[in-house]
Design a protein around this motif. Structure first.
Motif, PDB file in Angstrom:
ATOM      1  N   ARG A   1       0.758  -1.122  -0.039  1.00  0.00           N
ATOM      2  CA  ARG A   1      -0.083   0.399  -0.299  1.00  0.00           C
ATOM      3  C   ARG A   1       1.116   1.647  -0.177  1.00  0.00           C
ATOM      4  O   ARG A   1       0.692   2.248  -0.764  1.00  0.00           O
ATOM      5  CB  ARG A   1      -0.884  -0.008   0.812  1.00  0.00           C
ATOM      6  CG  ARG A   1      -1.989   1.127   0.865  1.00  0.00           C
ATOM      7  CD  ARG A   1      -3.038   1.230   2.620  1.00  0.00           C
ATOM      8  NE  ARG A   1      -3.160   1.775   1.992  1.00  0.00           N
ATOM      9  CZ  ARG A   1      -4.196   3.028   2.366  1.00  0.00           C
ATOM     10  NH1 ARG A   1      -2.635   3.799   3.387  1.00  0.00           N
ATOM     11  NH2 ARG A   1      -5.296   3.766   3.028  1.00  0.00           N
TER      12      ARG A   1
ATOM     13  N   LEU B   1       1.385   3.668  -3.236  1.00  0.00           N
ATOM     14  CA  LEU B   1       1.013   5.292  -2.425  1.00  0.00           C
ATOM     15  C   LEU B   1       2.067   6.478  -2.704  1.00  0.00           C
ATOM     16  O   LEU B   1       1.712   7.674  -3.694  1.00  0.00           O
ATOM     17  CB  LEU B   1       0.558   6.035  -1.119  1.00  0.00           C
ATOM     18  CG  LEU B   1      -0.590   4.901  -1.253  1.00  0.00           C
ATOM     19  CD1 LEU B   1      -0.827   4.808   0.760  1.00  0.00           C
ATOM     20  CD2 LEU B   1      -2.288   6.385  -1.437  1.00  0.00           C
TER      21      LEU B   1
ATOM     22  N   HIS C   1       0.162   8.750  -5.513  1.00  0.00           N
ATOM     23  CA  HIS C   1      -0.131  10.338  -4.772  1.00  0.00           C
ATOM     24  C   HIS C   1       1.655  10.470  -4.523  1.00  0.00           C
ATOM     25  O   HIS C   1       1.551  12.021  -4.946  1.00  0.00           O
ATOM     26  CB  HIS C   1      -0.410   9.811  -3.384  1.00  0.00           C
ATOM     27  CG  HIS C   1      -1.687   9.474  -3.444  1.00  0.00           C
ATOM     28  ND1 HIS C   1      -2.389   9.971  -2.392  1.00  0.00           N
ATOM     29  CD2 HIS C   1      -2.305   9.041  -3.917  1.00  0.00           C
ATOM     30  CE1 HIS C   1      -3.575   9.475  -2.005  1.00  0.00           C
ATOM     31  NE2 HIS C   1      -3.897   8.848  -2.961  1.00  0.00           N
TER      32      HIS C   1
ATOM     33  N   THR D   1       0.627  13.740   1.666  1.00  0.00           N
ATOM     34  CA  THR D   1      -0.320  14.082   1.136  1.00  0.00           C
ATOM     35  C   THR D   1      -1.217  12.984   2.387  1.00  0.00           C
ATOM     36  O   THR D   1      -0.451  12.860   2.960  1.00  0.00           O
ATOM     37  CB  THR D   1      -1.882  13.112   0.100  1.00  0.00           C
ATOM     38  OG1 THR D   1      -1.482  11.800   0.151  1.00  0.00           O
ATOM     39  CG2 THR D   1      -1.434  13.857  -1.595  1.00  0.00           C
ATOM     40  N   ARG D   2      -1.655  13.658   3.346  1.00  0.00           N
ATOM     41  CA  ARG D   2      -2.962  12.966   4.616  1.00  0.00           C
ATOM     42  C   ARG D   2      -2.213  11.103   4.490  1.00  0.00           C
ATOM     43  O   ARG D   2      -2.078  10.864   5.291  1.00  0.00           O
ATOM     44  CB  ARG D   2      -3.577  13.738   5.318  1.00  0.00           C
ATOM     45  CG  ARG D   2      -3.980  14.674   5.612  1.00  0.00           C
ATOM     46  CD  ARG D   2      -5.017  15.119   6.377  1.00  0.00           C
ATOM     47  NE  ARG D   2      -6.107  15.816   4.813  1.00  0.00           N
ATOM     48  CZ  ARG D   2      -7.224  16.105   4.860  1.00  0.00           C
ATOM     49  NH1 ARG D   2      -7.320  17.116   6.119  1.00  0.00           N
ATOM     50  NH2 ARG D   2      -7.464  16.400   3.629  1.00  0.00           N
ATOM     51  N   THR D   3      -3.030  10.360   3.245  1.00  0.00           N
ATOM     52  CA  THR D   3      -2.820   9.225   3.432  1.00  0.00           C
ATOM     53  C   THR D   3      -1.498   8.436   3.035  1.00  0.00           C
ATOM     54  O   THR D   3      -1.340   8.041   3.539  1.00  0.00           O
ATOM     55  CB  THR D   3      -3.969   9.186   1.790  1.00  0.00           C
ATOM     56  OG1 THR D   3      -4.306   9.389   2.173  1.00  0.00           O
ATOM     57  CG2 THR D   3      -4.387   7.075   1.673  1.00  0.00           C
TER      58      THR D   3
ATOM     59  N   ALA E   1       0.874   5.873   5.648  1.00  0.00           N
ATOM     60  CA  ALA E   1       0.399   4.908   4.604  1.00  0.00           C
ATOM     61  C   ALA E   1       2.435   4.258   5.918  1.00  0.00           C
ATOM     62  O   ALA E   1       1.799   3.217   6.202  1.00  0.00           O
ATOM     63  CB  ALA E   1       1.139   4.712   3.834  1.00  0.00           C
TER      64      ALA E   1
END
Length: 138
Positions: free
Chosen positions: A7, A11, A15, A54-56, A60
């Motif tokens: 993941r 990302l 991202h 990003t916040r995500t 992660a």
């Protein structure tokens, strides 16, 4: 369910815009999670660059072990993992060097979907380019 390491890899590429090799070489010293930035030490052409997270993307890597490389491994193994994930999600993965940074075209579209007609972008519809010092140029 995607493993936390996979993941984070997805990302970082989708991202953060990192190439697979850049994501694999990322160390914990390159990440400033509280500041929301990471530094790519050896980018394309040997250049260093900073990437806003990003916040995500900040969340992660926080579940990963804090030793060695953030993701680590070989490019071949990473591409195999991405292929397996794409197959499970019933999407196609082309495996090009920057495939995940072009997510809609090569990692996110269902394999059986029809191709959408191409649209042209005129100069008037393009957003203005922002320069590093925050000044916008036409």
């Amino acid at each position: 369910m995607t493993a936390p390491r996979d993941r984070a890899l997805i990302l970082l590429c989708a991202h953060g815009g990192l190439r697979i090799e850049e994501a694999l070489q990322l160390t914990w010293n390159d990440l400033d999670l509280p500041g929301g930035v990471l530094t790519v030490q050896h980018g394309k052409g040997g250049k260093t660059r900073r990437v806003t997270l990003t916040r995500t993307l900040i969340a992660a890597p926080q579940v990963l072990p804090r030793e060695g490389a953030v993701i680590g491994g070989t490019q071949t193994a990473a591409r195999r993992r991405l292929q397996v994930i794409a197959n499970r999600a019933e999407t196609r993965y082309r495996g090009t060097p920057s495939a995940t940074t072009r997510a809609p075209a090569s990692f996110g579209r269902p394999a059986a979907s029809s191709t959408l007609p191409a649209t042209s972008v005129t100069a008037a519809s393009k957003p203005p380019a922002s320069m590093p010092n925050g000044v916008t140029r036409p």
